[in-house]
Design a protein around this motif. Structure first.
Motif, PDB file in Angstrom:
ATOM      1  N   ILE A 141       0.931  -1.220  -0.061  1.00 23.66           N
ATOM      2  CA  ILE A 141      -0.020   0.014  -0.026  1.00 23.66           C
ATOM      3  C   ILE A 141       0.913   1.375  -0.046  1.00 23.66           C
ATOM      4  N   VAL A 142       2.035   1.413   0.713  1.00 25.74           N
ATOM      5  CA  VAL A 142       2.765   2.361   0.826  1.00 25.74           C
ATOM      6  C   VAL A 142       3.307   2.644  -0.669  1.00 25.74           C
ATOM      7  N   ALA A 143       3.668   1.543  -1.112  1.00 25.24           N
ATOM      8  CA  ALA A 143       4.346   1.565  -2.641  1.00 25.24           C
ATOM      9  C   ALA A 143       3.170   2.101  -3.568  1.00 25.24           C
ATOM     10  N   MET A 144       2.249   1.664  -3.517  1.00 30.02           N
ATOM     11  CA  MET A 144       1.052   2.345  -4.412  1.00 30.02           C
ATOM     12  C   MET A 144       0.881   3.643  -4.105  1.00 30.02           C
ATOM     13  N   LEU A 145       0.761   4.081  -2.856  1.00 31.86           N
ATOM     14  CA  LEU A 145       0.410   5.648  -2.785  1.00 31.86           C
ATOM     15  C   LEU A 145       1.644   6.309  -2.950  1.00 31.86           C
TER      16      LEU A 145
END
Length: 213
Positions: A141-145
């Motif tokens: 999720i961090v990577a996507m955001l």
């Protein structure tokens, strides 16, 4: 060279940028979180007594509060990527909601915990694994955001990164909530908060590096 010619020269190689669509970006985050949950449960990680505990006040508090927090935090993070956004209020709102959710745990304490010591209730060995699992589940999720943030134009990247970390940690904690076998709200408040705080700190440190501050 005239200013008009200079502008034309500088803009000659620019390519059209796809316009941001916040609902689409939110859908991407939601789909990634749902995929994580499906994979995690498909591997047999769901707590074995889920059928019995599904409607218990304790589990409803844990899953429900994390779902609301994840939804609001993700909305705050995505909105913060806009150049006209002022994310400080949203970050404070998400933090306040987290505090309220923690306080709500005081009214859903299962019976039989009063005679246990503080160390027994915290179960540090399991708690560290719990916080670590939340951290790992939050990384996609961090990577996507982070990717969405780089495509946008946040004017306060530090706060946007912090909002992204809070959102990712909340999603990771929500996914893990279906698998965690502990029923003590104190355990959840301490170790889930530690895992989410680690994610928020890592995102706040890493994500703004591609922006001029």
């Amino acid at each position: 060279m005239s200013s008009d010619s200079l502008v034309l020269d500088l803009s000659a190689d620019l390519v059209p940028v796809r316009r941001r669509h916040m609902l689409r970006e939110g859908g991407l985050i939601g789909a990634l979180g749902a995929a994580e949950l499906a994979i995690f449960l498909g591997l047999g990680a769901m707590r074995p007594d889920m059928g019995h505990m599904a409607m218990s006040p304790y589990l409803l508090w844990r899953v429900g509060s994390l779902a609301v927090l994840a939804g609001i935090a993700c909305t705050v993070a995505i909105r913060s990527f806009s150049p006209t956004s002022r994310p400080r209020v949203g970050v404070m709102l998400a933090c306040a909601l987290a505090v309220v959710a923690m306080m709500g745990g005081a009214i859903v304490v299962p019976a039989g915990l009063s005679g246990r010591s503080l160390l027994e209730r915290l179960a540090p060995a399991s708690g560290i694994m719990c916080a670590g699992s939340i951290f790992v589940l939050s990384l996609p999720i961090v990577a996507m955001l982070g990717a969405l943030m780089r495509r946008a134009a946040p004017t306060q990247p530090r706060l946007s990164a912090l909002a992204s970390g809070i959102a990712a940690g909340s999603v990771g904690a929500f996914v893990f909530a279906f698998c965690c076998p502990f029923n003590d709200p104190l355990y959840v408040v301490v170790w889930y908060s530690l895992g989410c705080a680690a994610v928020a700190g890592a995102a706040r440190w890493r994500l703004p590096r591609r922006f001029r501050l």
